[in-house]
Design a protein around this motif. Sequence first.
Motif, PDB file in Angstrom:
ATOM      1  N   UNK A   1       0.843  -1.197   0.000  1.00  0.00           N
ATOM      2  CA  UNK A   1       0.000   0.000   0.000  1.00  0.00           C
ATOM      3  C   UNK A   1       0.879   1.248   0.000  1.00  0.00           C
ATOM      4  N   UNK A   2       1.941   1.224   0.796  1.00  0.00           N
ATOM      5  CA  UNK A   2       2.916   2.314   0.849  1.00  0.00           C
ATOM      6  C   UNK A   2       3.547   2.519  -0.530  1.00  0.00           C
ATOM      7  N   UNK A   3       3.967   1.419  -1.171  1.00  0.00           N
ATOM      8  CA  UNK A   3       4.570   1.508  -2.503  1.00  0.00           C
ATOM      9  C   UNK A   3       3.567   2.022  -3.526  1.00  0.00           C
ATOM     10  N   UNK A   4       2.329   1.556  -3.430  1.00  0.00           N
ATOM     11  CA  UNK A   4       1.301   2.002  -4.365  1.00  0.00           C
ATOM     12  C   UNK A   4       1.038   3.498  -4.210  1.00  0.00           C
ATOM     13  N   UNK A   5       1.072   3.987  -2.981  1.00  0.00           N
ATOM     14  CA  UNK A   5       0.889   5.422  -2.750  1.00  0.00           C
ATOM     15  C   UNK A   5       1.961   6.222  -3.496  1.00  0.00           C
ATOM     16  N   UNK A   6       3.212   5.774  -3.386  1.00  0.00           N
ATOM     17  CA  UNK A   6       4.308   6.467  -4.075  1.00  0.00           C
ATOM     18  C   UNK A   6       4.171   6.363  -5.587  1.00  0.00           C
ATOM     19  N   UNK A   7       3.771   5.180  -6.070  1.00  0.00           N
ATOM     20  CA  UNK A   7       3.600   5.011  -7.516  1.00  0.00           C
ATOM     21  C   UNK A   7       2.465   5.895  -8.026  1.00  0.00           C
ATOM     22  N   UNK A   8       1.411   6.038  -7.233  1.00  0.00           N
ATOM     23  CA  UNK A   8       0.330   6.946  -7.615  1.00  0.00           C
ATOM     24  C   UNK A   8       0.852   8.376  -7.737  1.00  0.00           C
ATOM     25  N   UNK A   9       1.698   8.788  -6.800  1.00  0.00           N
ATOM     26  CA  UNK A   9       2.257  10.142  -6.833  1.00  0.00           C
ATOM     27  C   UNK A   9       3.112  10.334  -8.083  1.00  0.00           C
ATOM     28  N   UNK A  10       3.986   9.370  -8.364  1.00  0.00           N
ATOM     29  CA  UNK A  10       4.845   9.463  -9.549  1.00  0.00           C
ATOM     30  C   UNK A  10       4.007   9.471 -10.822  1.00  0.00           C
ATOM     31  N   UNK A  11       2.999   8.615 -10.865  1.00  0.00           N
ATOM     32  CA  UNK A  11       2.118   8.541 -12.027  1.00  0.00           C
ATOM     33  C   UNK A  11       1.393   9.860 -12.235  1.00  0.00           C
ATOM     34  N   UNK A  12       0.855  10.418 -11.150  1.00  0.00           N
ATOM     35  CA  UNK A  12       0.132  11.682 -11.245  1.00  0.00           C
ATOM     36  C   UNK A  12       1.049  12.829 -11.648  1.00  0.00           C
ATOM     37  N   UNK A  13       2.275  12.814 -11.144  1.00  0.00           N
ATOM     38  CA  UNK A  13       3.251  13.846 -11.510  1.00  0.00           C
ATOM     39  C   UNK A  13       3.523  13.821 -13.009  1.00  0.00           C
ATOM     40  N   UNK A  14       3.723  12.632 -13.549  1.00  0.00           N
ATOM     41  CA  UNK A  14       3.982  12.506 -14.984  1.00  0.00           C
ATOM     42  C   UNK A  14       2.769  12.912 -15.808  1.00  0.00           C
ATOM     43  N   UNK A  15       1.587  12.468 -15.387  1.00  0.00           N
ATOM     44  CA  UNK A  15       0.377  12.829 -16.119  1.00  0.00           C
ATOM     45  C   UNK A  15       0.176  14.341 -16.133  1.00  0.00           C
ATOM     46  N   UNK A  16       0.380  14.970 -14.980  1.00  0.00           N
ATOM     47  CA  UNK A  16       0.200  16.415 -14.877  1.00  0.00           C
ATOM     48  C   UNK A  16       1.199  17.160 -15.748  1.00  0.00           C
ATOM     49  N   UNK A  17       2.451  16.697 -15.738  1.00  0.00           N
ATOM     50  CA  UNK A  17       3.477  17.346 -16.538  1.00  0.00           C
ATOM     51  C   UNK A  17       3.210  17.249 -18.023  1.00  0.00           C
TER      52      UNK A  17
END
Length: 220
Positions: free
Chosen positions: A66-82
């Motif tokens: 769950x901790x890893x998924x939280x970080x992956x969500x953040x990285x994914x969202x950062x890339x999508x936003x950029x």
Amino acid sequence: MTNQTNHLIAGLHPEIKDVLLSSRREFFKSSAVKLGAMASAPVLLAMTVQNAFGQELPQDVVDVLVFALTLEHIEDACNRSGLKAAGLIPEEYVAIFNQIGKHEAAHVAFLTAALGSAAIERPELDLTAGGKYADALTNFDTYLTLSQTFEDLGVAAYKGQAGVLAVNDDILTAALQIHSVEGRHAAIVRKIGGKKPWDGAFDEPMTKEEVLAAARPFLA
């Protein structure tokens, strides 16, 4: 199957790999018919991985995933936003961030599948960290700094939790596969920003508390 999907399967424990490879052709055919336009490779992979790993995981392993998924969500969202921010990423780097984005989406799908009903939804992300980085999506240098921060956090986080995941060979192997790709992401983002891809011969892990403290300002 796409290359990134094959990379996720390649190298897994033979038993898990056999389950995925032996079933995916028929599974993909039947699922594609049912899901229609939604039947992308990450979605279908997630469904097959859920069947392969099952739901009986120790709670401490679930907590780490769950901790890893939280970080992956953040990285994914950062890339999508950029990528959505018009003119933010220079044309010569768009293909690189598109590829990173595909990797992060595949990581999210993989971890979501492994967690099953314990998986979390993508949290709301505030790239400005409450205004501290107000130009996060208008200044490429600021965006690069944040991208590097998230990638570096991911690399350190996977290292820090390897001991917990060691109780399950299949999950540990999958996590290490993701970890090495995150390291490559961090290196290329650093290079784009004119920095060295590494800080030394040994890379330090971070505890869950340290990682969450660094990531928390960006969680809206």
